[in-house]
Design a protein around this motif. Sequence first.
Motif, PDB file in Angstrom:
ATOM      1  N   PRO A 111       0.864  -1.283  -0.220  1.00  0.00           N
ATOM      2  CA  PRO A 111       0.061   0.105   0.159  1.00  0.00           C
ATOM      3  C   PRO A 111       1.003   1.332  -0.046  1.00  0.00           C
ATOM      4  O   PRO A 111       2.112   1.112   0.468  1.00  0.00           O
ATOM      5  CB  PRO A 111      -0.841  -0.214   1.296  1.00  0.00           C
ATOM      6  CG  PRO A 111       0.009  -0.991   2.265  1.00  0.00           C
ATOM      7  CD  PRO A 111       0.945  -1.798   1.149  1.00  0.00           C
ATOM      8  N   SER A 112       0.369   2.320  -0.292  1.00  0.00           N
ATOM      9  CA  SER A 112       1.019   3.697  -0.455  1.00  0.00           C
ATOM     10  C   SER A 112       1.255   4.203   0.887  1.00  0.00           C
ATOM     11  O   SER A 112       0.133   4.110   1.648  1.00  0.00           O
ATOM     12  CB  SER A 112       0.405   4.738  -1.297  1.00  0.00           C
ATOM     13  OG  SER A 112       0.963   5.892  -1.334  1.00  0.00           O
ATOM     14  N   PRO A 113       2.273   4.778   1.272  1.00  0.00           N
ATOM     15  CA  PRO A 113       2.412   5.502   2.457  1.00  0.00           C
ATOM     16  C   PRO A 113       1.811   7.044   2.672  1.00  0.00           C
ATOM     17  O   PRO A 113       1.844   7.631   3.499  1.00  0.00           O
ATOM     18  CB  PRO A 113       4.123   5.573   2.668  1.00  0.00           C
ATOM     19  CG  PRO A 113       4.481   5.397   1.395  1.00  0.00           C
ATOM     20  CD  PRO A 113       3.713   4.523   0.459  1.00  0.00           C
ATOM     21  N   GLU A 114       1.391   7.322   1.325  1.00  0.00           N
ATOM     22  CA  GLU A 114       0.949   8.872   1.268  1.00  0.00           C
ATOM     23  C   GLU A 114      -0.565   8.670   1.064  1.00  0.00           C
ATOM     24  O   GLU A 114      -1.377   7.904   1.023  1.00  0.00           O
ATOM     25  CB  GLU A 114       1.309   9.298  -0.398  1.00  0.00           C
ATOM     26  CG  GLU A 114       2.808   9.097  -0.547  1.00  0.00           C
ATOM     27  CD  GLU A 114       3.138   9.900  -1.907  1.00  0.00           C
ATOM     28  OE1 GLU A 114       3.094  11.020  -1.876  1.00  0.00           O
ATOM     29  OE2 GLU A 114       3.503   8.824  -2.789  1.00  0.00           O
ATOM     30  N   ILE A 115      -1.118   9.896   1.618  1.00  0.00           N
ATOM     31  CA  ILE A 115      -2.668  10.073   1.564  1.00  0.00           C
ATOM     32  C   ILE A 115      -3.060  10.404   0.209  1.00  0.00           C
ATOM     33  O   ILE A 115      -2.548  11.188  -0.378  1.00  0.00           O
ATOM     34  CB  ILE A 115      -2.965  11.364   2.403  1.00  0.00           C
ATOM     35  CG1 ILE A 115      -2.638  11.016   4.024  1.00  0.00           C
ATOM     36  CG2 ILE A 115      -4.397  11.573   2.250  1.00  0.00           C
ATOM     37  CD1 ILE A 115      -2.890  12.047   4.801  1.00  0.00           C
ATOM     38  N   ASN A 116      -3.937   9.650  -0.108  1.00  0.00           N
ATOM     39  CA  ASN A 116      -4.671  10.052  -1.514  1.00  0.00           C
ATOM     40  C   ASN A 116      -6.126  10.608  -1.196  1.00  0.00           C
ATOM     41  O   ASN A 116      -6.872   9.811  -0.606  1.00  0.00           O
ATOM     42  CB  ASN A 116      -5.126   8.575  -2.049  1.00  0.00           C
ATOM     43  CG  ASN A 116      -5.819   8.835  -3.617  1.00  0.00           C
ATOM     44  OD1 ASN A 116      -6.055   9.816  -3.956  1.00  0.00           O
ATOM     45  ND2 ASN A 116      -5.735   7.756  -4.284  1.00  0.00           N
ATOM     46  N   TRP A 117      -5.967  11.905  -1.271  1.00  0.00           N
ATOM     47  CA  TRP A 117      -7.180  12.669  -0.999  1.00  0.00           C
ATOM     48  C   TRP A 117      -8.276  12.434  -1.636  1.00  0.00           C
ATOM     49  O   TRP A 117      -9.621  12.941  -1.368  1.00  0.00           O
ATOM     50  CB  TRP A 117      -6.785  14.333  -0.969  1.00  0.00           C
ATOM     51  CG  TRP A 117      -5.759  14.650  -0.004  1.00  0.00           C
ATOM     52  CD1 TRP A 117      -4.159  14.720  -0.195  1.00  0.00           C
ATOM     53  CD2 TRP A 117      -5.701  14.813   1.648  1.00  0.00           C
ATOM     54  NE1 TRP A 117      -3.946  14.962   1.161  1.00  0.00           N
ATOM     55  CE2 TRP A 117      -4.422  15.033   1.936  1.00  0.00           C
ATOM     56  CE3 TRP A 117      -6.744  14.626   2.240  1.00  0.00           C
ATOM     57  CZ2 TRP A 117      -4.378  15.280   3.532  1.00  0.00           C
ATOM     58  CZ3 TRP A 117      -6.717  14.881   3.756  1.00  0.00           C
ATOM     59  CH2 TRP A 117      -5.437  14.992   4.080  1.00  0.00           C
ATOM     60  N   GLU A 118      -8.071  11.960  -2.771  1.00  0.00           N
ATOM     61  CA  GLU A 118      -9.254  11.701  -3.672  1.00  0.00           C
ATOM     62  C   GLU A 118     -10.092  10.268  -3.188  1.00  0.00           C
ATOM     63  O   GLU A 118     -11.223  10.205  -3.782  1.00  0.00           O
ATOM     64  CB  GLU A 118      -8.850  11.574  -5.244  1.00  0.00           C
ATOM     65  CG  GLU A 118      -8.399  12.886  -5.762  1.00  0.00           C
ATOM     66  CD  GLU A 118      -8.010  12.708  -7.343  1.00  0.00           C
ATOM     67  OE1 GLU A 118      -8.156  11.749  -7.947  1.00  0.00           O
ATOM     68  OE2 GLU A 118      -7.634  13.722  -7.893  1.00  0.00           O
ATOM     69  N   ARG A 119      -9.592   9.486  -2.467  1.00  0.00           N
ATOM     70  CA  ARG A 119     -10.078   8.549  -2.033  1.00  0.00           C
ATOM     71  C   ARG A 119      -9.644   8.126  -0.787  1.00  0.00           C
ATOM     72  O   ARG A 119      -8.555   7.158  -0.401  1.00  0.00           O
ATOM     73  CB  ARG A 119      -9.817   7.247  -3.323  1.00  0.00           C
ATOM     74  CG  ARG A 119     -10.371   5.801  -2.867  1.00  0.00           C
ATOM     75  CD  ARG A 119     -10.613   4.958  -3.920  1.00  0.00           C
ATOM     76  NE  ARG A 119     -10.735   3.656  -3.161  1.00  0.00           N
ATOM     77  CZ  ARG A 119     -12.083   3.035  -2.738  1.00  0.00           C
ATOM     78  NH1 ARG A 119     -12.979   3.853  -3.009  1.00  0.00           N
ATOM     79  NH2 ARG A 119     -12.040   2.110  -2.395  1.00  0.00           N
ATOM     80  N   MET A 120      -9.843   8.647   0.282  1.00  0.00           N
ATOM     81  CA  MET A 120      -9.679   8.385   1.403  1.00  0.00           C
ATOM     82  C   MET A 120      -9.563   7.031   2.106  1.00  0.00           C
ATOM     83  O   MET A 120      -8.672   6.731   2.997  1.00  0.00           O
ATOM     84  CB  MET A 120     -10.295   9.287   2.515  1.00  0.00           C
ATOM     85  CG  MET A 120      -9.887  10.745   2.390  1.00  0.00           C
ATOM     86  SD  MET A 120      -8.089  10.989   2.994  1.00  0.00           S
ATOM     87  CE  MET A 120      -8.105  10.443   4.555  1.00  0.00           C
ATOM     88  N   PRO A 121     -10.701   6.065   1.772  1.00  0.00           N
ATOM     89  CA  PRO A 121     -10.444   4.630   2.262  1.00  0.00           C
ATOM     90  C   PRO A 121      -9.269   3.967   2.009  1.00  0.00           C
ATOM     91  O   PRO A 121      -8.757   3.102   2.688  1.00  0.00           O
ATOM     92  CB  PRO A 121     -11.632   4.169   1.504  1.00  0.00           C
ATOM     93  CG  PRO A 121     -12.554   5.204   1.388  1.00  0.00           C
ATOM     94  CD  PRO A 121     -11.867   6.352   1.054  1.00  0.00           C
ATOM     95  N   ASP A 122      -8.583   4.416   0.974  1.00  0.00           N
ATOM     96  CA  ASP A 122      -7.565   3.752   0.575  1.00  0.00           C
ATOM     97  C   ASP A 122      -6.194   4.107   1.482  1.00  0.00           C
ATOM     98  O   ASP A 122      -5.118   3.585   1.559  1.00  0.00           O
ATOM     99  CB  ASP A 122      -6.960   4.104  -0.900  1.00  0.00           C
ATOM    100  CG  ASP A 122      -7.871   3.324  -1.900  1.00  0.00           C
ATOM    101  OD1 ASP A 122      -8.721   2.579  -1.626  1.00  0.00           O
ATOM    102  OD2 ASP A 122      -7.739   3.770  -3.232  1.00  0.00           O
ATOM    103  N   SER A 123      -6.305   5.291   2.092  1.00  0.00           N
ATOM    104  CA  SER A 123      -5.477   5.873   2.912  1.00  0.00           C
ATOM    105  C   SER A 123      -5.657   5.678   4.480  1.00  0.00           C
ATOM    106  O   SER A 123      -5.400   6.487   5.246  1.00  0.00           O
ATOM    107  CB  SER A 123      -5.467   7.350   2.699  1.00  0.00           C
ATOM    108  OG  SER A 123      -5.045   7.820   1.377  1.00  0.00           O
ATOM    109  N   HIS A 124      -6.527   4.540   4.861  1.00  0.00           N
ATOM    110  CA  HIS A 124      -6.515   4.236   6.298  1.00  0.00           C
ATOM    111  C   HIS A 124      -5.251   4.227   6.967  1.00  0.00           C
ATOM    112  O   HIS A 124      -4.090   3.971   6.246  1.00  0.00           O
ATOM    113  CB  HIS A 124      -7.126   2.571   6.199  1.00  0.00           C
ATOM    114  CG  HIS A 124      -7.331   2.261   7.649  1.00  0.00           C
ATOM    115  ND1 HIS A 124      -6.359   1.932   8.579  1.00  0.00           N
ATOM    116  CD2 HIS A 124      -8.592   1.623   8.168  1.00  0.00           C
ATOM    117  CE1 HIS A 124      -7.072   1.418   9.707  1.00  0.00           C
ATOM    118  NE2 HIS A 124      -8.331   1.252   9.456  1.00  0.00           N
ATOM    119  N   PRO A 125      -5.092   4.935   8.187  1.00  0.00           N
ATOM    120  CA  PRO A 125      -3.708   4.770   8.900  1.00  0.00           C
ATOM    121  C   PRO A 125      -3.005   3.440   8.925  1.00  0.00           C
ATOM    122  O   PRO A 125      -1.654   3.617   8.644  1.00  0.00           O
ATOM    123  CB  PRO A 125      -4.187   5.009  10.303  1.00  0.00           C
ATOM    124  CG  PRO A 125      -5.479   6.018   9.993  1.00  0.00           C
ATOM    125  CD  PRO A 125      -6.126   5.336   9.056  1.00  0.00           C
TER     126      PRO A 125
END
Length: 235
Positions: A111-125
């Motif tokens: 997974p990406s270590p970056e925040i994806n502001w367009e799809r926040m569920p992908d950016s769970h902590p």
Amino acid sequence: MITRKALVVAAHPDDVDYLASGTVARWAAEGVETTYCVVTDGDAGWSAGGVSRAHVAAVRRAEQTAAAKVVGVEDVRFLGYPDGELELSGPLRRDLARVVRQVRPQRMVMPSPEINWERMPDSHPDHRVTGEAALRVAYPEARNPLAHRELLDNEGLEAFAVPQLWIFGGPRPNHHVDVTDVFELKLAALREHASQTAHLADLEEQLRRWLGDNARRAGLRPGRLAESFQVASTA
């Protein structure tokens, strides 16, 4: 570069099936041996009350193991960290480095270590912590014999350099995989996660919409479906 082995690192059961299992199914058909390493058991991912986290963990491990088999993956490893509580710790990086040195993959997916502001569920902590830990392990820790020295001294695990990284869920994809022909396998794998998907009447429609959007961004012809990654070399 010939890829014979791939390692997919994910934070929770079902993460890889949402974001990368179509690609994994294609690799399996091409003869690539893939291992899943799931950092948590998803033991906080339960909407109904009255069950223990241990029960949830057992259910979700079984679901992920079954889902992996649908797309041709037999080797599924769970690290057992608590869901929702991941920290970028030395023990987590050591445990991931152990798996890398055991599997010795030419391709590592994370997974990406970056925040994806367009799809926040992908950016769970937990996703971002897993991504950062996996990235640090892939470069430079797994290749450095002085990092996590106990893996070499106590377990005989030699250092290994992962040549290629595939990152999912991030804000800057640069590579797209057409998964149209394996979509039914991807859908079947997700349906094995019954605790998470059985209540989703629109699961197939949702997947087709997401993957269709990826395909359009990739310039594929109408009706195609794609998974998206940021691919990078560690050379």
